[in-house]
Design a protein around this motif. Structure first.
Motif, short mmCIF file in Angstrom:
data_model
loop_
_atom_site.label_atom_id
_atom_site.label_comp_id
_atom_site.label_asym_id
_atom_site.label_seq_id
_atom_site.Cartn_x
_atom_site.Cartn_y
_atom_site.Cartn_z
N ARG A 64 0.91 -1.02 -0.11
CA ARG A 64 -0.06 -0.17 0.12
C ARG A 64 0.74 1.22 0.01
O ARG A 64 1.88 1.22 0.96
N ARG A 65 0.76 2.17 -0.97
CA ARG A 65 1.44 3.41 -1.10
C ARG A 65 0.44 4.31 -1.04
O ARG A 65 -0.30 4.66 -1.66
N LEU A 66 1.00 5.27 0.08
CA LEU A 66 0.17 6.38 0.31
C LEU A 66 1.06 7.69 0.17
O LEU A 66 2.07 7.75 0.72
N TRP A 67 0.68 8.72 -0.68
CA TRP A 67 1.55 10.21 -0.67
C TRP A 67 0.66 11.30 -0.58
O TRP A 67 -0.69 11.25 -0.85
N VAL A 68 1.10 12.35 -0.41
CA VAL A 68 0.34 13.48 -0.07
C VAL A 68 1.26 14.70 -0.40
O VAL A 68 2.37 14.47 -0.34
N PHE A 69 0.72 15.99 -0.70
CA PHE A 69 1.55 17.25 -1.03
C PHE A 69 1.11 18.28 0.01
O PHE A 69 -0.01 18.14 0.55
N ASP A 70 2.05 19.05 0.49
CA ASP A 70 1.82 19.94 1.68
C ASP A 70 0.79 21.15 1.16
O ASP A 70 0.17 21.71 2.07
N ASP A 71 0.43 21.04 -0.20
CA ASP A 71 -0.85 22.00 -0.65
C ASP A 71 -1.85 21.60 -1.07
O ASP A 71 -2.70 22.08 -1.49
N ASP A 72 -1.97 20.34 -0.70
CA ASP A 72 -3.26 19.59 -0.89
C ASP A 72 -4.48 19.87 0.02
O ASP A 72 -4.22 20.66 0.88
N GLU A 73 -5.56 19.61 -0.31
CA GLU A 73 -6.83 19.96 0.37
C GLU A 73 -6.74 18.99 1.54
O GLU A 73 -6.15 17.91 1.67
N PRO A 74 -7.93 19.25 2.63
CA PRO A 74 -7.91 18.41 3.77
C PRO A 74 -8.75 17.03 3.42
O PRO A 74 -9.12 17.13 2.35
N PHE A 75 -8.83 16.30 4.12
CA PHE A 75 -9.56 15.19 3.74
C PHE A 75 -11.32 15.34 3.69
O PHE A 75 -12.02 14.40 3.19
N GLN A 76 -11.70 16.32 4.26
CA GLN A 76 -13.03 16.72 4.11
C GLN A 76 -13.15 18.33 3.96
O GLN A 76 -12.15 19.34 4.37
#
Length: 217
Positions: A64-76
C-alpha cells in the motif's frame, strides 16, 4: 570418546569466556496477542477530498503506497486539518484492553515532517501517540527519538497500547524504541497509518506499507 570430550571442553570454555552482556533472544512483541480478522472494509482511506483515490493511493502486489503534498486540500471540505493520506482502521475502535498495530513500513528519502503512525483518541486531544519522520529519524511527536536511519528500508513497526494504563510501547524490528505513559485519560481509540502533514514538512510525503495486522489481548 576422546574427541567427544574435547568438543565438550571447548563448549564449556566458550561459555565461560562469553561476555556477560551478550544479547539473548527477546520475546516477540506479538507474543500473547491474538490477531483480529481484517478485510478491505477495515481499511478506510482518508485523502484530499478533491482528489481521485488513485492519485494519492495504490495497492499493488501487497504494498500500500500513500502520498500527499503539503498544498493539498484536507480530507473533508472545510476541515481545518492539514493534508493527509491515511488508512483509518475501522471496526476495532477500543476504550479498554491492550491492542497492537503491526506493519512493515517504508519511508523514501526526502519525506520529512509527517506522521506515519498514530493512535487517535476522541477526547482530550486528538492523539495518544504519533510517530513522525524528521530528516531520517522516527520520533514520538517532535521529541523522543524512536529510530534512526529510517529512509529507504522496510521496518517492522509494532505499536502496543494498553488503554487501561495509558502505556504505549513501540518496537522497531523487534527492539523496543519507546515507552510512554499518557496522562490524557480515558477515551475511544483507533490506529492510523500513512502520511499526515506536520511541522516543517517536505512538499511531497510518502510511506508504503505491507503485512498490516491488528492484535488484541
Amino acid at each position: 570418546m576422546a574427541a567427544s570430550r574435547l568438543v565438550l571442553l571447548f563448549a564449556v570454555v566458550a561459555l565461560q569466556l562469553a561476555p556477560a552482556h551478550m544479547p539473548t533472544c527477546a520475546a516477540d512483541p506479538t507474543d500473547g496477542f491474538t490477531s483480529v480478522p481484517l478485510t478491505e472494509a477495515n481499511f478506510v482511506i482518508q485523502k484530499p477530498y478533491n482528489m481521485p483515490l488513485d492519485q494519492r493511493y495504490s495497492f499493488v502486489n501487497g504494498v500500500r503506497r500513500l502520498w500527499v503534498f503539503d498544498d493539498d486540500e484536507p480530507f473533508q471540505a472545510g476541515n481545518p486539518t492539514l493534508p493527509r493520506t491515511e488508512i483509518r482502521f475501522t471496526g476495532y475502535d477500543y476504550s479498554s484492553g491492550v491492542w497492537q498495530f503491526e506493519g512493515y513500513g517504508y519511508v523514501p528519502e526526502g519525506t520529512t515532517g509527517t506522521s506515519i503512525v498514530q493512535i487517535h483518541r476522541d477526547t482530550n486531544g486528538a492523539t495518544e501517540m504519533m510517530l513522525r519522520v524528521y530528516n531520517g529519524e522516527l520520533r514520538n511527536y517532535r521529541t523522543a527519538v524512536v529510530a534512526t536511519n529510517v529512509y529507504d528500508r522496510w521496518m517492522r513497526i509494532n505499536v502496543i497500547h494498553n488503554a487501561d494504563t495509558g502505556e504505549v510501547r513501540v518496537f522497531i524490528d523487534g527492539v523496543q524504541g519507546l515507552q510512554v505513559v499518557s496522562d490524557k485519560g480515558p477515551a475511544t481509540f483507533y490506529f492510523k497509518c500513512g502520511v499526515y502533514t506536520q511541522n516543517d514538512s517536505s512538499h511531497c510525503m510518502e510511506s508504503r506499507w505491507r503485512d498490516i495486522k491488528l492484535y488484541m489481548k
